[in-house]
Structures are given as structure tokens and as C-alpha cells.
Write an enzyme that holds these catalytic residues in place. Structure first.
Site, mmCIF file in Angstrom:
data_model
loop_
_atom_site.group_PDB
_atom_site.id
_atom_site.type_symbol
_atom_site.label_atom_id
_atom_site.label_comp_id
_atom_site.label_asym_id
_atom_site.label_seq_id
_atom_site.Cartn_x
_atom_site.Cartn_y
_atom_site.Cartn_z
ATOM 1 N N SER A 101 1.056 2.016 -1.707
ATOM 2 C CA SER A 101 -0.121 1.259 -1.307
ATOM 3 C C SER A 101 0.228 0.111 -0.364
ATOM 4 C CB SER A 101 -0.839 0.762 -2.562
ATOM 5 O OG SER A 101 -2.085 0.193 -2.251
ATOM 6 N N ASP A 240 -4.918 -1.043 4.305
ATOM 7 C CA ASP A 240 -3.569 -1.183 3.760
ATOM 8 C C ASP A 240 -2.801 0.108 3.991
ATOM 9 O OD1 ASP A 240 -4.878 0.411 1.892
ATOM 10 O OD2 ASP A 240 -3.848 -0.462 0.180
ATOM 11 N N ASP A 242 -1.963 2.770 2.373
ATOM 12 C CA ASP A 242 -2.448 4.100 1.998
ATOM 13 C C ASP A 242 -3.940 4.269 2.217
ATOM 14 O OD1 ASP A 242 -3.296 2.543 -0.175
ATOM 15 O OD2 ASP A 242 -3.041 4.198 -1.602
ATOM 16 N N ASP A 244 -6.731 2.892 1.015
ATOM 17 C CA ASP A 244 -7.800 2.763 0.022
ATOM 18 C C ASP A 244 -8.340 1.335 -0.057
ATOM 19 O OD1 ASP A 244 -5.732 1.475 -1.276
ATOM 20 O OD2 ASP A 244 -5.789 2.723 -3.086
#
Length: 446
Positions: A101, A240, A242, A244
Site C-alpha cells: 500500500s 497511494d 496500490d 485504494d
């Protein structure tokens, strides 16, 4: 996600008792494959972000699943919510994302999604944990899983994101800066916003394996602010690593966080009759959000911190909109999980309907002063339960009375204690937060 190795966002680099190494990824793939195969799983989709270790862990995870007799479909670098979507659209039995993440490149982790795009059940998590403690084996050669690559995965997800924007609407005339954090949205977000008509400038779109989240993206907004102001853009949007999570910047350079994003979307949904129930925030949500929604007669509830808990409360209440001030926004009428691109598109839908700039739209909500201090601790101590910390918290709460609140919690992804103090303008919230942070640090050091 759970007890030994499932964090709220999935497996993390050194969280719990299992470090993420190739050996562990191999064994986790086999353990998960065993559990899934026993339930009739035929295929698992694996995606990843752009960090350099993703290729290594992907191969190990793939090998473990194949050894358990499960077929694997590879997508290459894609946002986490893309894998949740593709697991449904390809009718796979599960999805796996290799990502840490918003963490630095040297961290990595593994997240699982069910075939309906949601996190695994507690029963499945416990079964995988139990299987991890057993020796690894391999099915007979004839029963080994097979591997294929989904060549049009990115295109399918781009079209899905575009479908969540108002039908027939356009972003023509908007000048938007995108910061893709050198992460998984680098080849997705520019296509989405460009194909919807926006004039875009992109930064953070040149991943090299080690620059993901490096002074860019949703957790480091200085570069985005500077670019918006330099070129005179209408706004900036940052994701960010990833994809999400989303944060925004208005044309004045002011940051628009997850609480303000929720407010703008909720205001639009209410005005257009789309609101179903209310909004779920977390214990970290600014009191200003709660007050602004109350003024609109929109119910508001707080869950524990973590997107899983937001989803659980949304499902319990039958509501559709929730999220965190860090930029995890859940629009369950559009997707089963948090999606930064879709959340940004919902804000843009709102701005079109309200005929307002991002700066004007956010002005209806006034945030109370809130200070968050992250205190790194050794991991061997329990500062939150220590009498010195408890006494300092009690003293600060007594000093604030009904004008503020204190929240302490452990991070789900890093060895940090998060100290949050919020209160009205008459309080020195930073000084109060620092007192508690100093107490936590002293206890850990001692």
C-alpha cells in the site's frame, strides 16, 4: 485482516510472527491453495503494485498455489481494487494482491479477496493460518495448477472506472494534475481521466521498483501542491502505491482529505436522491465532518479504524458511503472495496452537479484542529496499557473537558502508536498531543 498474519489491509512486511520472504510467500500460497481447493477453487487471480520485490513474491506465491492444484491468472501491476473487480468479472474464486500500500518500497505484503471482491471470511483466515503450520507438500503432477496471463486486465479495469462516472458527462475543460506515486495507478489513472475529457498533467508515473511512495502520492503531497500551483491547474489528485487511497488538492494548494471528500460526495448524493442511510467514518474522523453532516440531516456513525471495519458497519446499517480521513473511500454502490480512482470520480460528479470548484465545495465543512503524532515503539512494550500513559491521557482529557477528545491506537501496518488529539480553537491541541506522545516514548524507552 486477522490474528496472526492478516492485518486490516492484508499481510504486511514484519507484522505479526511471519516476515514476508519468498519462503513464506511460497508456503502461504500452498496453504491458501489447499484451503481453497478443498472448497472447490479453480482459479486465483494475482496482481501486484510496482515495488521491486513484487516479482519475486509473485513467483513464489504462484508456485505455492500451483503446488496445491490451483490455477493462477496473472495481471501484472494493477491497483488493489482492480484485482477485487477482476476476481468478480472473470468469475475467479479469489484474488491476491502483492502490495504494501502506502509503505516504502522495501516493505511488501499479501492481500486476499473473495470471489465477490470482499475480504476473506474469518473462517477462511483461520483455516489458512492452520494450514501454514503444517508441512508443505505437492499434488500429483497431473493435478498441478496451470498459469495464464490476462492481457486485457488493465483495459477492463479502465472501462469499469469510467462506467462509474455519470453517463454522458465529460471532464472537458478541467485541468487536473495526477500523482500516481510511481505505483499501481501509473498506467491506469491517466487513461481514465484523459478518456473522460480532462486535460491532465501526470507526475509519479515512472516506477522503477524502488521509488514507489517516495516523497510522492497520497501520503506526500508537497510535489502535487507545487505542480498544481506552478501550472495553475484546477485541482490535483494523488493516489497511494496500490491505488485504494486518494487525496486531493484544490486550485489554491489546500489539501482536501478523506473527511472532506466524504462530505462532498454525501452532499451530492443527498441532493440527487442517491443517499441511502448515512455515512460511516472512523474514530479518527474529524468532528467537523460529523457536524457538517448533521447540518444536512445526514446520519453519521464511527467504526474502528480500518477499511474492514468501515465496510462491516456499512453492511450492518445498509449504508453505501464511508471511509477514512487518510483517503480510503468506500462507495459500495460502485465497488466492493475502497477505490481511489472511483472516489475521485465521485467528487468530480459532485463538482459538476454543484457547479462549484473543489475549494468552494469543501468550504461547507469546517475541520476542528486535529493533531496526529506517530510514535515509533520497539514492539516489545505495551505503552497503551502503561499507567504513566493512562495517567497523562486522563490529565489531558480533564484539561479539555467537553471541548476535545483523545484517541490512541496501534498502527495495523507499522510499529507505531498513533496519538490523536482534537479540539476547538481555544485548546493547544498540538501541545496536548505532544505531552501524550512524550509519555508513550518515555515508557517504551524505559
Amino acid at each position: 485482516m486477522s490474528r496472526k498474519y492478516f492485518g486490516t489491509d492484508g499481510v504486511r512486511g514484519l507484522v505479526g510472527q511471519y516476515p514476508i520472504t519468498p519462503d513464506f510467500a511460497l508456503k502461504l500460497g500452498y496453504a491458501a491453495g489447499q484451503v481453497m481447493a478443498a472448497e472447490g477453487t479453480r482459479e486465483v487471480i494475482i496482481g501486484k503494485d510496482t515495488r521491486i520485490s513484487g516479482y519475486l513474491l509473485e513467483s513464489a506465491m504462484e508456485s505455492g498455489l500451483i503446488a496445491a492444484g490451483v490455477n493462477v491468472a496473472l495481471t501484472g501491476p494493477l491497483p488493489t481494487p482492480a484485482i477485487a473487480y477482476l476476481a468478480q468479472t472473470f468469475r475467479a474464486d479469489a484474488g491476491v494482491v502483492i502490495s504494501a500500500s502506502h509503505n516504502p518500497y522495501h516493505d511488501n505484503g499479501i492481500k486476499f479477496f473473495s470471489n465477490n471482491g470482499t475480504k476473506l471470511t474469518d473462517a477462511n483466515e483461520l483455516a489458512i493460518e492452520a494450514a501454514l503450520d503444517q508441512p508443505m507438500g505437492c499434488v500429483d503432477s497431473a493435478n498441478l495448477g496451470k498459469v495464464r496471463r490476462i492481457h486485457d486486465a488493465a483495459g477492463r479495469y479502465i472501462e469499469f472506472c469510467k462506467s462509474t462516472f455519470d453517463h454522458g458527462a465529460s471532464l472537458e475543460g478541467l485541468n487536473i494534475v495526477l500523482d500516481c506515486a510511481h505505483g499501481a495507478t501509473y498506467h491506469i489513472a491517466p487513461a481514465v481521466f484523459r478518456e473522460l475529457g480532462a486535460e491532465i498533467t501526470v507526475i509519479g508515473d515512472k516506477p522503477n521498483g524502488t521509488n514507489i511512495n517516495d516523497h510522492c502520492g497520497a501520503t506526500h503531497l508537497d510535489a502535487l501542491v507545487d505542480k498544481v500551483l506552478t501550472i495553475g491547474a484546477d485541482m490535483g489528485i494523488a493516489f497511494d502505491g496500490d491505488g485504494d487511497r486518494v487525496m486531493m488538492v484544490d486550485h489554491t494548494g489546500a489539501v482536501v482529505d478523506g473527511d472532506e471528500i466524504l462530505y462532498i460526495i454525501a452532499r451530492h448524493w443527498q441532493a440527487t436522491g442517491q443517499m441511502e442511510g448515512g455515512v460511516v467514518g472512523t474514530l479518527m474522523a474529524n468532528l467537523g465532518l460529523e457536524l457538517a453532516l448533521k447540518a444536512l440531516d445526514i446520519p453519521f456513525a464511527r467504526s474502528k479504524v480500518g477499511d474492514r471495519y468501515v465496510v462491516e458497519m456499512l453492511n450492518e446499517k445498509g449504508w453505501m458511503l464511508g471511509g477514512e480521513n487518510s483517503g480510503h473511500i468506500l462507495s459500495l454502490k460502485h465497488h466492493s472495496t475502497g477505490d481511489g480512482i472511483i472516489a475521485a470520480l465521485q467528487v468530480l460528479n459532485a463538482l459538476r452537479y454543484l457547479d462549484q470548484s473543489l475549494a468552494d465545495a469543501r468550504s461547507g465543512m469546517t475541520k476542528l484542529p486535529q493533531v496526529l503524532i506517530n510514535v515509533r515503539f520497539s514492539g516489545n512494550s505495551a505503552p497503551l496499557e502503561h499507567e504513566t500513559v493512562l495517567a497523562e491521557v486522563a490529565a489531558v482529557e480533564a484539561e479539555m473537558g467537553d471541548k476535545g477528545r483523545v484517541l490512541l491506537r496501534k498502527s495495523g501496518t507499522e510499529p507505531l502508536i498513533r496519538v490523536m488529539v482534537e479540539g476547538d480553537n481555544s485548546l493547544d491541541v498540538r501541545g496536548l498531543a505532544q505531552r501524550i506522545a512524550d509519555a508513550v516514548q518515555a515508557v517504551d524507552a524505559g
